[in-house]
Design an enzyme around this catalytic site. Structure first.
Site, short mmCIF file in Angstrom:
data_model
loop_
_atom_site.label_atom_id
_atom_site.label_comp_id
_atom_site.label_asym_id
_atom_site.label_seq_id
_atom_site.Cartn_x
_atom_site.Cartn_y
_atom_site.Cartn_z
N ARG A 156 11.89 -2.22 6.61
CA ARG A 156 12.83 -1.39 5.52
C ARG A 156 13.52 -0.37 6.79
O ARG A 156 14.25 0.39 6.27
CB ARG A 156 11.97 -0.55 4.70
N ARG A 201 12.79 -1.40 -15.97
CA ARG A 201 11.45 -1.71 -15.36
C ARG A 201 10.44 -0.66 -15.59
O ARG A 201 9.25 -0.82 -15.82
CB ARG A 201 11.61 -2.10 -13.78
N ARG A 228 5.60 2.14 -13.83
CA ARG A 228 5.71 2.46 -12.31
C ARG A 228 6.22 3.80 -12.05
O ARG A 228 7.35 4.18 -12.57
CB ARG A 228 6.58 1.39 -11.49
#
Ligand code: AMP
Length: 190
Positions: free
Chosen positions: A90, A129, A135
């Site tokens: 990343r 999501r 999450r």
């Protein structure tokens, strides 16, 4: 060994497409996000450190990530058909560390597959999501921070992998099966 970096912003479909790649090609898979969420769930020291960054939408320090990655990679053994790196690297230092780690083992990244998805679509997908998976970092405020981090720290990797000669761009908007077919075309030709 076909080592593949599946690359893209949060919500670009890396996890979904990784599942299809694992099924079709029998590759091993490292999702650094999943590893960290596992550590958090188990209440380990690493998990506690990771949680403080993840909640803020920030990246975990590179040295910590690199040591986790090497041990998971080695756990797959030398018979592996290849590894999908999902959510790693990343940052440029992570990409350099990955290259060094693989070099030391006589391995390399065969392809960096970029899933390109427009930002408004990413926001929509991540909010959805969050509602479904619960999450903690899929809330609007943290998503915005993660996208800023993606632009500033992660996107420069596109140029880095272009220099390495292994970058492949894929339109990540549209039918899942069409996107997967595009990915297969890359994998079948490396
Ligand atoms: P992900 O599931 O890949 O979206 O990762 C969720 C969060 O875990 C990220 O927002 C980061 O805080 C952390 N994380 C996952 N992979 C890395 C990585 N390679 N380097 C630093 N932090 C990471």
């Amino acid at each position: 060994m076909k080592n593949i970096v599946i690359f893209g912003a949060p919500g670009s479909g890396k996890g979904t497409q990784s599942d299809k790649m694992i099924e079709k090609y029998g590759l091993n898979h490292i999702s650094t996000g999943d590893v960290l969420r596992g550590e958090i769930k188990n209440g380990t020291e690493l998990g506690k450190t990771a949680a403080s960054y993840i909640e803020k939408g920030q990246l975990i320090p590179d040295d910590l990530m690199v040591s986790i990655l090497a041990s998971v990679y080695d756990s797959f053994g030398r018979d592996s058909k290849g590894v999908i790196f999902d959510g790693f690297p990343r940052t440029i230092p992570q990409a350099e560390a990955l290259k060094k780690m693989l070099d030391e083992r006589g391995d390399k990244v065969a392809a960096m597959i970029e899933l390109d998805v427009p930002e408004d679509e990413l926001m929509k997908r991540l909010i959805l999501r969050g509602q479904q998976s619960g999450r903690a970092d899929d809330n609007e405020e943290t998503i915005k921070k993660r996208l800023v981090v993606y632009h500033s720290q992660t996107m420069p990797l596109i140029e880095w992998y272009k220099q390495e000669g292994v970058h492949y761009h894929i339109d990540g908007l549209g039918e899942l099966d069409r996107i997967f077919a595009d990915i297969c075309q890359v994998i079948d030709n490396i």
